[in-house]
Design a protein around this motif. Sequence first.
Motif, short mmCIF file in Angstrom:
data_model
loop_
_atom_site.label_atom_id
_atom_site.label_comp_id
_atom_site.label_asym_id
_atom_site.label_seq_id
_atom_site.Cartn_x
_atom_site.Cartn_y
_atom_site.Cartn_z
N UNK A 95 0.84 -1.19 0.00
CA UNK A 95 0.00 0.00 0.00
C UNK A 95 0.88 1.24 0.00
N UNK A 96 0.29 2.40 -0.19
CA UNK A 96 1.08 3.62 -0.28
C UNK A 96 1.76 3.94 1.04
N UNK A 97 3.04 4.31 0.97
CA UNK A 97 3.72 4.74 2.18
C UNK A 97 3.23 6.11 2.60
N UNK A 98 2.90 6.93 1.60
CA UNK A 98 2.46 8.28 1.88
C UNK A 98 0.98 8.29 2.24
N UNK A 99 0.53 9.33 2.92
CA UNK A 99 -0.90 9.45 3.15
C UNK A 99 -1.65 9.41 1.83
N UNK A 100 -2.81 8.74 1.82
CA UNK A 100 -3.60 8.64 0.61
C UNK A 100 -3.84 10.03 0.05
N UNK A 101 -3.53 10.22 -1.23
CA UNK A 101 -3.56 11.55 -1.78
C UNK A 101 -4.96 12.08 -1.96
N UNK A 102 -5.97 11.24 -1.77
CA UNK A 102 -7.34 11.70 -1.90
C UNK A 102 -7.88 12.29 -0.61
N UNK A 103 -7.10 12.30 0.45
CA UNK A 103 -7.57 12.81 1.73
C UNK A 103 -6.53 13.79 2.28
N UNK A 104 -6.92 14.98 2.70
CA UNK A 104 -5.96 15.91 3.27
C UNK A 104 -5.34 15.33 4.53
N UNK A 105 -4.08 15.69 4.77
CA UNK A 105 -3.44 15.24 6.01
C UNK A 105 -4.10 15.88 7.23
N UNK A 106 -4.45 17.14 7.13
CA UNK A 106 -5.07 17.86 8.23
C UNK A 106 -6.31 18.57 7.73
N UNK A 107 -7.36 18.64 8.53
CA UNK A 107 -8.45 19.52 8.17
C UNK A 107 -7.91 20.94 8.05
N UNK A 108 -8.31 21.69 7.05
CA UNK A 108 -7.76 23.04 6.88
C UNK A 108 -8.08 23.93 8.06
N UNK A 109 -7.12 24.74 8.45
CA UNK A 109 -7.30 25.65 9.57
C UNK A 109 -7.84 27.00 9.11
N UNK A 110 -7.64 27.32 7.84
CA UNK A 110 -8.08 28.60 7.32
C UNK A 110 -9.57 28.54 7.00
N UNK A 603 -11.89 16.95 -5.51
CA UNK A 603 -12.06 16.14 -6.72
C UNK A 603 -11.17 14.90 -6.72
N UNK A 604 -10.34 14.73 -5.67
CA UNK A 604 -9.50 13.54 -5.60
C UNK A 604 -8.04 13.79 -5.83
N UNK A 605 -7.62 15.07 -5.77
CA UNK A 605 -6.23 15.43 -6.00
C UNK A 605 -5.74 14.87 -7.33
N UNK A 606 -4.51 14.32 -7.35
CA UNK A 606 -3.96 13.90 -8.65
C UNK A 606 -4.70 12.71 -9.23
N UNK A 607 -5.46 11.99 -8.41
CA UNK A 607 -6.24 10.87 -8.92
C UNK A 607 -7.53 11.36 -9.59
N UNK A 608 -7.87 12.62 -9.38
CA UNK A 608 -9.07 13.19 -9.99
C UNK A 608 -8.72 13.99 -11.24
N UNK A 609 -8.39 15.26 -11.04
CA UNK A 609 -8.06 16.12 -12.18
C UNK A 609 -6.71 15.78 -12.80
N UNK A 610 -5.84 15.10 -12.05
CA UNK A 610 -4.49 14.84 -12.53
C UNK A 610 -3.50 15.77 -11.85
N UNK A 611 -2.33 15.91 -12.43
CA UNK A 611 -1.27 16.73 -11.85
C UNK A 611 -1.38 18.17 -12.32
N UNK A 612 -1.04 19.13 -11.44
CA UNK A 612 -1.07 20.53 -11.88
C UNK A 612 -0.05 20.77 -12.99
N UNK A 613 -0.51 21.40 -14.06
CA UNK A 613 0.37 21.74 -15.18
C UNK A 613 0.81 23.18 -15.11
N UNK A 614 0.17 23.97 -14.25
CA UNK A 614 0.55 25.36 -13.99
C UNK A 614 0.43 25.59 -12.49
N UNK A 615 0.93 26.73 -12.04
CA UNK A 615 0.60 27.18 -10.72
C UNK A 615 -0.76 27.86 -10.77
N UNK A 616 -1.22 28.32 -9.62
CA UNK A 616 -2.47 29.07 -9.60
C UNK A 616 -2.19 30.48 -10.11
#
Length: 702
Positions: A95-110, A603-616
């Motif tokens: 299984x993935x060593x990293x946290x599942x990319x479809x779930x944030x590591x922390x609930x956002x504080x902002x 949307x599922x992070x990179x498993x959804x839309x894919x990888x960012x091709x630009x910055x914001x």
Amino acid sequence: MNTPLSQRCPLHTSHRPTSGGSTSRTRRATASRTGEGSARATHDDAAATAGARVAAAASSPSALTRVLRHTVLPLAVTAALAFSAQPAQAAPESGPEAPASTVPNDPPKESNRVIVKFHDTAAAEASKEKVVEQAARDALKAKAPEVTDRVKTTATQADVIELDRELDETEQKKVVAEIEADPAVEYAEADRLASSSWMPNDTYTKFQWTLLPSSSGVDFPGAWDLSRGNGQTIAVLDTGITSHGDLNPKVLPGRDFINDTALSRDGNLRDANPQDQGDWSAAGECSTAARTSSWHGTHVAGLAAGVTNNGVGITGAAPGAKILPVRVLGKCTNGWVSDIADAVTWSSGAAVAGQPANANPASVINMSLNYPGECGATMQNAINTAVSRNVPVVVAAGNSAVNAGGTAPANCGNTIVVGASDTTGHTASYSNTGAVVDVLAPGGTAQNPMLSTMNAGTSTPGAATYGNLYGTSMATPLVSGTIAMMKQRNPSLSPARIEQIITSTASGPLGSLNLNPAAAVRAVAPSGQGAYSTSGGIGAKWRATGGAATWGNPVMNEAAAANGGRYQEFVKNGRKVTIYWSSATGANIVENATVIGKKFISAGRERGYGYPATGEARVRGGSYQVYRNGAATTKVLWSSASGTHAVKESGAIGGAWKKAGLERGWGWPTTDEYTVNGEVQQRFSNGVTAHWTHQRGLWTTR
């Protein structure tokens, strides 16, 4: 003469071992008579009761059904698995060593929302918004946000008001304080996003009651939302390890430290093979009756860090951690203290004469073992060496229902001592107690044992399987796994600080003694001060765009993402960004706290839309970011008037939108694509609705 080692993990209904009808005192007396000089250790045997009954009934479906109905559910299920699953024990993928990319590591504080309850709930909307805007100006001066919308009214008639930018926690407190200072306001608070607790998809997780707070266990899912123990190594000093699909991908090169051929069973002394050779014994060797092998080390390793989220088997306490198997217990589950002390030293990364250097020093050392008497200088010096290298040593309290102050290494200094709790959170009847016990963790009972990785062999290793054991031996790796997750968040934590956090965050029916993994991990502030390194394309992007001054410091090491990509997270003033890299897009930044970043996450992070091709990118009237997933291209856009929506630029509607002049033509998207009566539609701010069907293709209406 070396101090003998006795490690006990009860199996049967009584909390003292009944195998062979002998007690620990009888076993030690036998050792003395035979002159072996190493103590006996009792062990848990996963299928000794239910397994034998299922085996006997397996040839008759009706008999098997009767047996299962009258067997404690976890035992019945796992015993059946032990017999039915063995022929198909293909090693599952890791299984993935990293946290599942479809779930944030922390609930956002902002948050860009506030909840305000006015005394006069029927007051005009404009007057309510004015109160909020004035409070924001008083609190934040030139940085004050403006009100963009009243989102809704709650069931208690409080107003949820949206601002035009997100506020960090400090800003939220200032604005809320100013709002509440207005006499028209009853109360105010920030509206916050919550994240679901990550749960692995392993088949038998539902039987691991000790991991689930709703089932009388402790809150590991809450801890997994924050950390998985990535980049950490748990040294398991035990009987060694057997080949198992739910362990092999996690296992690092370990070592056999047994320096006595009478115990080693492999015919040699210390070597590079930590495989468990079996701790079985013939009648009269360790006890009156013959004993089968316990596979104790395999069970402990699975509890600590078994392969997780691979769709089969069990879940480890620290899903991202690695396992360093170190064999110190052999025949009769015996081991010499002098060997174990050397193993502690070697596991910590310190030098041991005549042994090669440990290429994978442990982040935490787990010793689910004990022996009677005082902690001698040999063991204490080894533990002190590990602690001086910032490696905490976690030890079992023992299973004799006595004061652990008379049992080593629980009575050694600089250790974190773990007692066992039962399904109610109270001290298990077999667990040692006393002032030296730092924390209780679920250890199971005869009626509700703990499921983990096992082996089907009765003497030498056989097929990989799963089975139940219980004892302080089982409680200890849960604490070691928790520590691995704490050290992912801050690898520089000292053992003393770790012990203080573990004990200060403890909770439960005894007030302040039960392990609380989520609280312990939450109490560790991510270091972000040089604790993690950056490299490659991700590091280059971070440095080129301003590095720590712009994005903050890394809070994790670079980790694997979906489809061969990589990612790493950075935090500045509580605001998190993630830099993703893929071979197709290179490295780009996702700002997790912005509305576009949240859209990408939902949307599922990179498993959804894919990888960012630009910055914001900020443009007149709004902002956007482009993502690629194979041949598919998606642009997520935001404007204050239209909100945040995605356009599938590689699709028919998105392609036509591009040709029409993007947001300068049809305008900003006011919806995502949606389907009505088999027709795909999307609306845009300049009054255009795009339509598409297979039969007709694309057309627009206004």
